[in-house]
Write a protein that holds these residues in place. Structure first.
Motif, PDB file in Angstrom:
ATOM      1  N   LEU A   1     102.911  62.122   8.722  1.00 27.22           N
ATOM      2  CA  LEU A   1     102.082  61.568   7.641  1.00 27.22           C
ATOM      3  C   LEU A   1     102.734  61.773   6.286  1.00 27.22           C
ATOM      4  CD1 LEU A   1      98.539  62.683   8.800  1.00 27.22           C
ATOM      5  CD2 LEU A   1      99.690  60.521   9.205  1.00 27.22           C
TER       6      LEU A   1
ATOM      7  N   GLU B   1      93.893  58.779   9.219  1.00 31.20           N
ATOM      8  CA  GLU B   1      95.127  59.323   8.650  1.00 31.20           C
ATOM      9  C   GLU B   1      94.869  59.879   7.248  1.00 31.20           C
ATOM     10  OE1 GLU B   1      98.089  56.241   8.897  1.00 31.20           O
ATOM     11  OE2 GLU B   1      98.354  56.543  11.059  1.00 31.20           O
ATOM     12  N   GLN B   2      94.076  59.170   6.459  1.00 32.95           N
ATOM     13  CA  GLN B   2      93.751  59.659   5.120  1.00 32.95           C
ATOM     14  C   GLN B   2      92.980  60.971   5.201  1.00 32.95           C
ATOM     15  OE1 GLN B   2      94.862  58.757   2.186  1.00 32.95           O
ATOM     16  NE2 GLN B   2      93.733  60.498   1.339  1.00 32.95           N
TER      17      GLN B   2
ATOM     18  N   ARG C   1      95.416  63.705   6.051  1.00 31.78           N
ATOM     19  CA  ARG C   1      96.201  64.112   4.880  1.00 31.78           C
ATOM     20  C   ARG C   1      95.384  65.062   3.989  1.00 31.78           C
ATOM     21  NH1 ARG C   1      97.402  58.599   5.127  1.00 31.78           N
ATOM     22  NH2 ARG C   1      99.526  58.225   5.827  1.00 31.78           N
TER      23      ARG C   1
END
Length: 144
Positions: free
Chosen positions: A144, A84-85, A88
């Motif tokens: 997100l 997820e990071q 992003r």
């Protein structure tokens, strides 16, 4: 869990994923196609898993997430947080996924059920949607 090292896999490294993905009954037919970014996850004890992102732009598929060893210790959660990071950093607004076996796990991480008809065309045009995952797979999305 100890600290995790995330390594971007190059096209020549993708073969190492095939065995663990096949064992987990995840598709491997399109791993080398363009538009896919895969990562290897290691900790102090060695390999813990793989995962990836597919597509371009604000909507991407979460792909090929597999914990190779030591399940039930938060490793999968840590891997998803890492993916997820990374998403992003790529400017992704929504992660999409299809699963036949892990819907409850992904729901516990904030992914929500969605209808396939609501998926953006960039997602529905993927091989994951059109051929690799059965129609019975659960479609989940996370902002997100």
């Amino acid at each position: 869990m100890t600290s995790m090292v995330v390594t971007l896999l190059r096209s020549g490294d993708l073969d190492e994923m095939a065995g663990p993905l096949t064992a987990a009954q995840l598709p491997i037919a399109d791993l080398g196609e363009p538009g896919r970014t895969f990562f290897r996850f290691d900790d102090a004890q060695g390999l813990i898993g793989y995962g990836g992102l597919e597509g371009r732009g604000a909507d991407r598929l979460l792909r090929s997430v597999v914990v190779t060893d030591r399940r039930g210790r938060g490793i999968g959660r840590a891997m998803i947080a890492g993916l997820e990071q990374q998403a992003r950093e790529y400017g992704v607004a929504h992660l999409h996924l299809l699963t036949t076996t892990a819907a409850s796990f992904f729901r516990s991480l904030g992914f929500a059920n969605a209808s396939r008809e609501s998926a953006p065309s960039t997602i529905t045009a993927s091989r994951e949607f059109t051929a690799l995952c059965p129609a019975s797979a659960v479609y989940l999305v996370k902002a997100l």
